[in-house]
Design a protein around this motif. Structure first.
Motif, PDB file in Angstrom:
ATOM      1  N   PHE A  14      34.545  45.329  41.730  1.00 20.07           N
ATOM      2  CA  PHE A  14      35.216  44.645  42.835  1.00 20.07           C
ATOM      3  C   PHE A  14      36.324  43.736  42.304  1.00 20.07           C
ATOM      4  O   PHE A  14      37.443  43.708  42.835  1.00 20.07           O
ATOM      5  N   CYS A  15      36.017  42.973  41.252  1.00 15.79           N
ATOM      6  CA  CYS A  15      37.006  42.052  40.701  1.00 15.79           C
ATOM      7  C   CYS A  15      38.186  42.822  40.115  1.00 15.79           C
ATOM      8  O   CYS A  15      39.347  42.427  40.295  1.00 15.79           O
ATOM      9  N   ALA A  64      39.265  45.718  41.134  1.00 21.26           N
ATOM     10  CA  ALA A  64      40.050  46.217  42.264  1.00 21.26           C
ATOM     11  C   ALA A  64      40.926  45.116  42.851  1.00 21.26           C
ATOM     12  O   ALA A  64      42.072  45.367  43.270  1.00 21.26           O
ATOM     13  N   CYS A  65      40.416  43.887  42.877  1.00 21.28           N
ATOM     14  CA  CYS A  65      41.209  42.767  43.400  1.00 21.28           C
ATOM     15  C   CYS A  65      42.414  42.484  42.507  1.00 21.28           C
ATOM     16  O   CYS A  65      43.539  42.286  43.004  1.00 21.28           O
ATOM     17  N   ALA A  74      44.955  45.152  43.062  1.00 21.73           N
ATOM     18  CA  ALA A  74      45.678  44.991  44.324  1.00 21.73           C
ATOM     19  C   ALA A  74      46.703  43.868  44.246  1.00 21.73           C
ATOM     20  O   ALA A  74      47.812  43.974  44.790  1.00 21.73           O
ATOM     21  N   THR A  85      31.470  42.670  49.263  1.00 19.15           N
ATOM     22  CA  THR A  85      32.533  42.979  50.223  1.00 19.15           C
ATOM     23  C   THR A  85      33.004  41.703  50.915  1.00 19.15           C
ATOM     24  O   THR A  85      34.207  41.476  51.095  1.00 19.15           O
ATOM     25  N   TYR A 144      34.817  39.322  48.112  1.00 16.59           N
ATOM     26  CA  TYR A 144      36.114  39.763  47.596  1.00 16.59           C
ATOM     27  C   TYR A 144      37.096  40.187  48.683  1.00 16.59           C
ATOM     28  O   TYR A 144      38.245  40.516  48.378  1.00 16.59           O
ATOM     29  N   ALA A 145      36.676  40.176  49.942  1.00 24.95           N
ATOM     30  CA  ALA A 145      37.545  40.613  51.032  1.00 24.95           C
ATOM     31  C   ALA A 145      38.872  39.863  51.087  1.00 24.95           C
ATOM     32  O   ALA A 145      39.921  40.486  51.341  1.00 24.95           O
ATOM     33  N   LEU A 174      41.149  41.582  48.738  1.00 25.37           N
ATOM     34  CA  LEU A 174      41.352  43.009  48.991  1.00 25.37           C
ATOM     35  C   LEU A 174      42.134  43.273  50.271  1.00 25.37           C
ATOM     36  O   LEU A 174      42.889  44.241  50.359  1.00 25.37           O
ATOM     37  N   PHE A 175      41.949  42.403  51.278  1.00 27.56           N
ATOM     38  CA  PHE A 175      42.515  42.680  52.600  1.00 27.56           C
ATOM     39  C   PHE A 175      43.519  41.642  53.080  1.00 27.56           C
ATOM     40  O   PHE A 175      44.134  41.825  54.128  1.00 27.56           O
TER      41      PHE A 175
END
Length: 297
Positions: free
Chosen positions: A97-98, A100-101, A104, A179, A182-183, A186-187
């Protein structure tokens, strides 16, 4: 924009930054308190009457992944049989997750532009508000009988948290929590510095929440809040912040000299050990009997 190789480096930098950061923080707490100060456990351990397995383990450091391939030391019996597996899976998941952040953020030049400290603080507070509100609802939902029995009961196996217990959660539950955590990166268009502050603070407090070590920032944060959640179960759902519990009347503890609810004595080891086997199999709906709703005195 960065090329493919730069993006790959960014992803793995985020993955290993998260993974090694957790390992270093957890190992440091174990060494400084559970090893070097184990003879003075009552001076720092929140539930000192429950002799922690890491205290009895002495110089043994518990680490995800490593404990998959080496035996536990004699006397270290309070870990759940699935702990080493869940912890390893969940630490890898958090690292992904980290990563992916970071990937991004690096892909969006707008999130790398120069900004001042006020903007970083504003974004940090907005992300923290998201985490506090959504995590509180998520955690309370996990305490419904069905979800507790299916997943969340593993996390409550130990009444007195110690390093590594934050990763003792069912991987499906971990997926939901990560989720939420880290949202914002990510979003949302969260700036790189805002994300670094946000994940650094929440990562550090997440480790401290399950350290068993007494740490407090008056009016803001206390490790005793989540320790009491493990002991009393039906209070202090919010972590690391107490404000949602204060808002919804589920806070139990002391803040700025004011006592909320009746603080029950922590359970004795005899009680804990006698009911742990039943809860490991689900118990009555997979959770302890309901305690009275706390009140403000």
């Amino acid at each position: 924009p960065p090329g493919l190789s730069s993006m790959s480096v960014a992803f793995w930098a985020g993955f290993w930054g998260q993974t090694l950061g957790y390992v270093i923080a957890s190992a440091a707490i174990q060494y400084l308190f559970y090893h070097r100060r184990r003879a003075a456990v009552r001076s720092w351990k929140i539930q000192a009457d429950l002799r922690a397995s890491l205290v009895s383990a002495g110089s043994h450091l518990w680490l995800p992944g490593l404990d998959l391939v080496r035996p536990s030391p004699p006397g270290k019996t309070s870990r759940h049989p699935l702990h080493r597996y869940f912890a390893t899976i969940n630490l890898v998941m958090a690292g992904l997750f980290c990563g992916a952040c970071v990937h991004a953020i690096l892909a969006d030049s707008w999130r790398l532009r120069p900004v001042g400290p006020v903007r970083v603080l504003e974004e940090f507070l907005a992300a923290t508000l998201w985490q506090a509100v959504v995590e509180y609802g998520w955690h309370r939902m996990l305490h419904t009988p069905v979800l507790h029995m299916l997943a969340h009961r593993y996390h409550h196996f130990n009444r007195a948290p110690e390093p590594g217990d934050d990763l003792l959660i069912h991987p499906v539950e971990a997926l939901g929590y990560y989720t939420i955590l880290y949202a914002p990166a990510l979003f949302w268009p969260l700036h790189a510095w805002s994300f670094a502050l946000y994940i650094g603070v929440h990562g550090a407090l997440g480790v401290l929440d399950h350290s068993g070590v007494r740490v407090s920032i008056p009016g803001v944060y206390s490790t005793e809040d989540h320790d009491l959640h493990h002991a009393a179960v039906r209070v202090n759902y919010g972590f690391p912040w107490p404000y949602m519990d204060l808002l919804f009347g589920t806070y139990q503890g002391e803040m700025l000299g004011r006592r909320y609810g009746e603080l029950p004595p922590y359970p004795s080891r005899a009680k804990t050990e006698s009911r742990a086997p039943a809860e490991a199999k689900g118990g009555a709906h997979g959770q302890p009997a309901q305690r009275p709703r706390p009140h403000v005195s």
